[in-house]
Design a protein around this motif. Structure first.
Motif, PDB file in Angstrom:
ATOM      1  N   SER A 184       0.827  -1.209   0.000  1.00 59.02           N
ATOM      2  CA  SER A 184       0.000   0.000   0.000  1.00 59.02           C
ATOM      3  C   SER A 184       0.867   1.267   0.000  1.00 59.02           C
ATOM      4  O   SER A 184       0.392   2.337  -0.365  1.00 59.02           O
ATOM      5  N   LEU A 185       2.140   1.146   0.383  1.00 57.47           N
ATOM      6  CA  LEU A 185       3.030   2.320   0.377  1.00 57.47           C
ATOM      7  C   LEU A 185       3.737   2.503  -0.961  1.00 57.47           C
ATOM      8  O   LEU A 185       4.351   3.531  -1.214  1.00 57.47           O
ATOM      9  N   SER A 186       3.658   1.477  -1.795  1.00 57.53           N
ATOM     10  CA  SER A 186       4.400   1.522  -3.064  1.00 57.53           C
ATOM     11  C   SER A 186       3.690   2.429  -4.057  1.00 57.53           C
ATOM     12  O   SER A 186       2.633   2.989  -3.761  1.00 57.53           O
ATOM     13  N   THR A 187       4.274   2.553  -5.246  1.00 58.10           N
ATOM     14  CA  THR A 187       3.585   3.319  -6.286  1.00 58.10           C
ATOM     15  C   THR A 187       2.649   2.408  -7.088  1.00 58.10           C
ATOM     16  O   THR A 187       2.042   2.853  -8.054  1.00 58.10           O
ATOM     17  N   GLY A 188       2.584   1.148  -6.708  1.00 55.27           N
ATOM     18  CA  GLY A 188       1.651   0.227  -7.366  1.00 55.27           C
ATOM     19  C   GLY A 188       2.047  -0.131  -8.783  1.00 55.27           C
ATOM     20  O   GLY A 188       1.221  -0.597  -9.568  1.00 55.27           O
ATOM     21  N   SER A 189       3.322   0.044  -9.118  1.00 56.23           N
ATOM     22  CA  SER A 189       3.770  -0.189 -10.502  1.00 56.23           C
ATOM     23  C   SER A 189       4.204  -1.642 -10.691  1.00 56.23           C
ATOM     24  O   SER A 189       5.100  -2.114  -9.992  1.00 56.23           O
ATOM     25  N   VAL A 190       3.573  -2.317 -11.642  1.00 56.09           N
ATOM     26  CA  VAL A 190       3.869  -3.727 -11.893  1.00 56.09           C
ATOM     27  C   VAL A 190       4.361  -3.869 -13.344  1.00 56.09           C
ATOM     28  O   VAL A 190       3.655  -3.490 -14.269  1.00 56.09           O
ATOM     29  N   PRO A 191       5.561  -4.422 -13.532  1.00 55.96           N
ATOM     30  CA  PRO A 191       6.070  -4.552 -14.902  1.00 55.96           C
ATOM     31  C   PRO A 191       5.500  -5.791 -15.598  1.00 55.96           C
ATOM     32  O   PRO A 191       5.245  -6.806 -14.958  1.00 55.96           O
ATOM     33  N   ALA A 192       5.298  -5.669 -16.904  1.00 56.64           N
ATOM     34  CA  ALA A 192       4.875  -6.827 -17.692  1.00 56.64           C
ATOM     35  C   ALA A 192       5.464  -6.682 -19.080  1.00 56.64           C
ATOM     36  O   ALA A 192       5.444  -5.600 -19.663  1.00 56.64           O
ATOM     37  N   ALA A 193       5.992  -7.791 -19.595  1.00 59.54           N
ATOM     38  CA  ALA A 193       6.618  -7.774 -20.924  1.00 59.54           C
ATOM     39  C   ALA A 193       5.705  -8.474 -21.914  1.00 59.54           C
ATOM     40  O   ALA A 193       5.439  -9.671 -21.779  1.00 59.54           O
ATOM     41  N   GLY A 194       5.202  -7.712 -22.881  1.00 61.48           N
ATOM     42  CA  GLY A 194       4.321  -8.296 -23.896  1.00 61.48           C
ATOM     43  C   GLY A 194       2.856  -8.244 -23.507  1.00 61.48           C
ATOM     44  O   GLY A 194       2.052  -9.047 -24.000  1.00 61.48           O
ATOM     45  N   SER A 195       2.470  -7.301 -22.650  1.00 61.07           N
ATOM     46  CA  SER A 195       1.053  -7.211 -22.263  1.00 61.07           C
ATOM     47  C   SER A 195       0.231  -6.637 -23.412  1.00 61.07           C
ATOM     48  O   SER A 195       0.768  -5.957 -24.294  1.00 61.07           O
ATOM     49  N   ARG A 196      -1.071  -6.880 -23.371  1.00 61.16           N
ATOM     50  CA  ARG A 196      -1.897  -6.320 -24.449  1.00 61.16           C
ATOM     51  C   ARG A 196      -1.941  -4.789 -24.370  1.00 61.16           C
ATOM     52  O   ARG A 196      -2.138  -4.116 -25.372  1.00 61.16           O
ATOM     53  N   PHE A 197      -1.689  -4.254 -23.176  1.00 65.71           N
ATOM     54  CA  PHE A 197      -1.676  -2.790 -23.026  1.00 65.71           C
ATOM     55  C   PHE A 197      -0.455  -2.207 -23.750  1.00 65.71           C
ATOM     56  O   PHE A 197      -0.523  -1.129 -24.321  1.00 65.71           O
ATOM     57  N   ARG A 222       0.921  -3.696 -26.372  1.00 68.11           N
ATOM     58  CA  ARG A 222       0.618  -3.839 -27.827  1.00 68.11           C
ATOM     59  C   ARG A 222      -0.285  -2.702 -28.288  1.00 68.11           C
ATOM     60  O   ARG A 222      -0.060  -2.096 -29.328  1.00 68.11           O
ATOM     61  N   GLU A 223      -1.306  -2.396 -27.463  1.00 70.94           N
ATOM     62  CA  GLU A 223      -2.232  -1.316 -27.841  1.00 70.94           C
ATOM     63  C   GLU A 223      -1.499   0.025 -27.962  1.00 70.94           C
ATOM     64  O   GLU A 223      -1.881   0.886 -28.736  1.00 70.94           O
ATOM     65  N   ALA A 224      -0.436   0.177 -27.156  1.00 71.83           N
ATOM     66  CA  ALA A 224       0.333   1.435 -27.206  1.00 71.83           C
ATOM     67  C   ALA A 224       1.453   1.369 -28.243  1.00 71.83           C
ATOM     68  O   ALA A 224       2.271   2.286 -28.342  1.00 71.83           O
ATOM     69  N   GLY A 225       1.503   0.261 -28.986  1.00 72.87           N
ATOM     70  CA  GLY A 225       2.513   0.132 -30.048  1.00 72.87           C
ATOM     71  C   GLY A 225       3.910  -0.148 -29.517  1.00 72.87           C
ATOM     72  O   GLY A 225       4.901   0.150 -30.183  1.00 72.87           O
ATOM     73  N   ILE A 226       3.993  -0.729 -28.301  1.00 75.98           N
ATOM     74  CA  ILE A 226       5.314  -1.007 -27.712  1.00 75.98           C
ATOM     75  C   ILE A 226       5.654  -2.490 -27.892  1.00 75.98           C
ATOM     76  O   ILE A 226       4.919  -3.353 -27.404  1.00 75.98           O
ATOM     77  N   ALA A 227       6.719  -2.748 -28.600  1.00 75.33           N
ATOM     78  CA  ALA A 227       7.144  -4.134 -28.817  1.00 75.33           C
ATOM     79  C   ALA A 227       7.970  -4.579 -27.618  1.00 75.33           C
ATOM     80  O   ALA A 227       8.950  -3.935 -27.261  1.00 75.33           O
ATOM     81  N   ASP A 228       7.559  -5.662 -27.011  1.00 76.72           N
ATOM     82  CA  ASP A 228       8.278  -6.147 -25.832  1.00 76.72           C
ATOM     83  C   ASP A 228       8.044  -7.646 -25.726  1.00 76.72           C
ATOM     84  O   ASP A 228       7.070  -8.177 -26.279  1.00 76.72           O
ATOM     85  N   GLU A 229       8.924  -8.319 -25.031  1.00 77.04           N
ATOM     86  CA  GLU A 229       8.740  -9.759 -24.819  1.00 77.04           C
ATOM     87  C   GLU A 229       9.551 -10.168 -23.596  1.00 77.04           C
ATOM     88  O   GLU A 229      10.480  -9.459 -23.188  1.00 77.04           O
ATOM     89  N   PRO A 230       9.206 -11.334 -23.007  1.00 79.36           N
ATOM     90  CA  PRO A 230       9.899 -11.759 -21.790  1.00 79.36           C
ATOM     91  C   PRO A 230      11.420 -11.804 -21.933  1.00 79.36           C
ATOM     92  O   PRO A 230      12.134 -11.425 -20.998  1.00 79.36           O
TER      93      PRO A 230
END
Ligand SMILES: Cc1cc2nc3c(=O)[nH]c(=O)nc-3n(C[C@H](O)[C@H](O)[C@H](O)COP(=O)(O)OP(=O)(O)OC[C@H]3O[C@@H](n4cnc5c(N)ncnc54)[C@H](O)[C@@H]3O)c2cc1C
Length: 456
Positions: free
Chosen positions: A44-57, A59-67
């Protein structure tokens, strides 16, 4: 609370709540016990930021990424050093499905951060609440647990594990001054690391032992202590997340965006003392080395960007930052030497303009030249959380040194070995903490439910 559970989850932070939701949805009976008076912990004290490589979000933003790219990024920031590369690969591989599960199943309101990419990531891959407050993510997790009727018993600290013939069968829990036995088929340790336990910090992370701990009080390291008693393996124990710019005396975060976009950090002598682009975690040790007294200096252009962050504006509105038209004006409230500060800004600007090398080797100066009006805030270094913990397999089962699992025991989040390298704060990439928490919590629950033969 039933005393014949399928799955007992110890700790109600992001790891424990994710585990409980996944366990319930997999058909297991599950309950969460929490030592403090409310759920949330460090999550609850964090900024709530969770990384993900290759998420649909992405892809929707046009960012190519993979694990594989994420693994390369995490290994690069960790200097290639980790006790457990397989864990890095596993968490990168499940990162996209974890974030999509948070959004689709938990109904957490997360979106991809595209305005900046934080330390350790070569592409934007942090997914966070719009507010950048971990409390919002925790609220969404608690609401999802409540919709499912999952009991979350606060003020119920686990004192010890129940172990019979080497098999974990639940926990002894302190509730209203009494010790209660809660038996369960599987137990998931979701009780974070040991940053609130000075003895353990001195033992495993001595380099940051002098810094103040800025996380939740519940992280007192029982997972490590119980694991040692059980003969479980520990990994990456000297790794931790630091923060170089905790606003003093306010105790809130002075956004590192101010430094990433070109701000500098000076000591009591008004001089810079290192390459701030090491990042907020790695630079914490440098600030600690200056006796913990330092000042962040930036300008109006940078202020305007950081102004999008609620916590930054709160700090400004409560007077935690000073503004001035000259180096002298911002030096004065803190008793810094005005001439030296002016020199440092001028030298930094020469390096940013490429007319002189930076004496500390910094290459990235964000928006370029610092121009008046300037801002300044006093900062101290903080320890946010420890990254090392119990070695786990691909399904978060706690392992012994030879690789056999401790029967019926799982761990995730700060209780488990992290993915931030073997030692120190340099290997911490933004989001490593919550990814380990949520992904391992969910994997633990799915594996535990599978082993119990639960069906949704
Ligand atoms: C200021 C700050 C900012 C951060 N920002 C980020 C970020 O943006 N992204 C990121 O990935 N990480 C971030 N982190 C790190 C992140 O918060 C942690 O890595 C993560 O929250 C760990 O989750 P967890 O569920 O393992 O632990 P927690 O969220 O701490 O939950 C553990 C819970 O277990 C409880 N507990 C402990 N012992 C017992 C016991 N014996 N019995 C019962 N309950 C017990 C605790 O009280 C606590 O509520 C940040 C940390 C801090 C302090």
């Amino acid at each position: 609370m039933s005393d014949e559970l399928d799955i007992l989850v110890i700790g109600a932070g992001a790891c424990g709540l994710a585990a409980a939701i996944a366990a319930h949805d997999a058909g297991a009976s599950v309950a969460v016990i929490e030592k403090q008076e409310r759920p949330g912990g460090n999550s609850s004290l964090s900024t709530g930021s969770v990384p993900a490589a290759g998420s649909r979000f992405q892809r929707e933003a046009g960012i190519a990424d993979e694990p594989a790219r994420m693994v390369a990024d995490l290994m690069a920031i960790a200097g290639g050093e980790t006790d457990d590369r397989a864990l890095v690969e596993r968490l990168a591989a499940v990162s996209a499905e974890t974030v999509e599960w948070l959004v689709d199943t938990v109904e957490a309101k997360l979106s991809l951060i595209t305005a900046y990419k934080h330390i350790g990531h070569s592409v934007p891959r942090l997914h966070a609440p719009v507010s950048r407050r971990g409390q919002d993510l925790v609220d969404d997790l608690v609401a999802a647990a409540e919709r499912r009727g999952i009991p979350i018993a606060v003020g119920n600290g686990a004192r010890a594990l129940i172990v019979e013939n080497g098999i974990v069968c639940g926990a002894l829990v302190e509730a209203a001054g009494e010790t209660v036995e809660i038996r369960a088929g599987k137990t998931i340790l979701a009780l974070n690391g040991f940053a609130a336990n000075p003895d353990l910090v001195r033992r495993f992370c001595p380099e940051i032992a002098g810094a103040e701990y800025f996380g939740a009080r519940g992280s007192t390291g029982e997972a490590v202590l119980w694991g040692e008693e059980l003969g479980a393996a520990l990994a990456n124990m000297a790794a931790y997340q630091g923060y170089a710019a905790v606003a003093y005396p306010q105790g809130s975060l002075l956004s590192w965006t101010t430094v990433e976009k070109g701000g500098i950090i000076v000591g009591d002598d008004a001089r810079r003392f290192g390459d701030e682009s090491l990042g907020y975690s790695g630079y914490a040790r440098e600030v600690l080395g200056r006796g913990g007294r330092a000042y962040a200096v930036f300008d109006q252009n940078i202020f305007d960007i950081a102004a999008a962050e609620e916590e930054f504006m709160e700090l400004w509105n409560y007077g935690g930052l000073k503004r001035g038209d000259t180096a002298g004006e911002i030096a004065q409230p803190f008793g810094l030497d005005p001439q030296v500060l002016a020199e440092e800004i001028a030298q930094r600007n020469q390096a940013a303009a490429g007319t002189a090398p930076d004496s500390h080797g910094r290459r990235d100066f964000g928006l370029g030249l610092l121009t008046p009006p300037y801002y300044i805030g006093r900062v101290v270094p903080g320890l946010f959380h420890t990254q090392g913990g119990l070695r786990v397999d691909a399904d978060a089962r706690v392992l012994r040194p030879a690789g056999a699992p401790v029967p019926n025991l799982f761990a995730g989040g700060g209780a488990a070995a992290g993915i931030s390298g073997r030692a120190g704060a340099l290997g911490y990439a933004s989001g490593n903490g919550l990814l380990s928490a949520i992904a391992l919590g969910r994997l633990a629950a799915l594996a535990a439910a599978r082993e119990l033969g639960s069906t949704p």
